[in-house]
Design a protein around this motif. Structure first.
Motif, PDB file in Angstrom:
ATOM      1  N   UNK A 111       5.122   3.590  -2.702  1.00 18.41           N
ATOM      2  CA  UNK A 111       3.722   3.218  -2.453  1.00 18.41           C
ATOM      3  C   UNK A 111       2.960   4.511  -2.173  1.00 18.41           C
ATOM      4  N   UNK A 112       1.946   4.798  -2.986  1.00 19.64           N
ATOM      5  CA  UNK A 112       1.141   6.002  -2.782  1.00 19.64           C
ATOM      6  C   UNK A 112       0.326   5.850  -1.499  1.00 19.64           C
ATOM      7  N   UNK A 113       0.212   6.940  -0.766  1.00 19.70           N
ATOM      8  CA  UNK A 113      -0.490   6.932   0.512  1.00 19.70           C
ATOM      9  C   UNK A 113      -1.674   7.887   0.496  1.00 19.70           C
ATOM     10  N   UNK A 114      -2.718   7.519   1.216  1.00 20.20           N
ATOM     11  CA  UNK A 114      -3.830   8.445   1.435  1.00 20.20           C
ATOM     12  C   UNK A 114      -3.387   9.473   2.477  1.00 20.20           C
ATOM     13  N   UNK A 115      -4.141  10.530   2.624  1.00 22.49           N
ATOM     14  CA  UNK A 115      -3.817  11.547   3.624  1.00 22.49           C
ATOM     15  C   UNK A 115      -3.815  10.934   5.025  1.00 22.49           C
ATOM     16  N   UNK A 116      -4.760  10.025   5.292  1.00 29.08           N
ATOM     17  CA  UNK A 116      -4.808   9.367   6.604  1.00 29.08           C
ATOM     18  C   UNK A 116      -3.585   8.480   6.821  1.00 29.08           C
ATOM     19  N   UNK A 117      -3.234   7.676   5.815  1.00 27.96           N
ATOM     20  CA  UNK A 117      -2.045   6.821   5.915  1.00 27.96           C
ATOM     21  C   UNK A 117      -0.812   7.677   6.211  1.00 27.96           C
ATOM     22  N   UNK A 118      -0.703   8.762   5.483  1.00 22.80           N
ATOM     23  CA  UNK A 118       0.450   9.650   5.622  1.00 22.80           C
ATOM     24  C   UNK A 118       0.506  10.231   7.037  1.00 22.80           C
ATOM     25  N   UNK A 119      -0.632  10.693   7.552  1.00 25.79           N
ATOM     26  CA  UNK A 119      -0.677  11.257   8.907  1.00 25.79           C
ATOM     27  C   UNK A 119      -0.258  10.222   9.951  1.00 25.79           C
TER      28      UNK A 119
END
Length: 97
Positions: free
Chosen positions: A16-24
């Motif tokens: 599942x691809x994540x946004x930078x915020x999701x990843x953080x």
């Protein structure tokens, strides 16, 4: 260092691809086996907890949960909300950069 976007990799399912915020947020949560406070997560997002709207973090978590459910029907993000404390994983996850 990889140029591919950050991903959450569910067992036996596509990433599942994540946004930078999701990843953080996920990295902050994955950094501890215990509860992770809202303050730690806000700091990981680059914010100042004293001025950060709690509803914004709640919205971020809801959006992240929905993203996982939409990408992998029947799968839930294994994050528990600990009222007044923050969040924690109740299952192991793998977050890739």
């Amino acid at each position: 260092m990889s140029n591919s976007p950050p991903q959450l990799i569910p067992p036996a399912l596509p990433p599942i691809l994540l946004s930078a915020q999701d990843h953080a947020v996920l990295l902050a949560l994955a950094g501890s086996a215990e509860a992770v406070s809202r303050e730690v997560i806000v700091h990981a997002l680059g914010g100042d907890f004293r001025y950060y709207d709690q509803r914004r973090l709640d919205t971020q978590m809801r959006r992240l949960r929905r993203k996982v459910e939409a990408a992998c029907p029947g799968l839930q993000l294994p994050v528990a909300t600990l009222r007044g404390l923050g969040y924690r994983f109740y299952e192991e996850i793998e977050v890739c950069q």
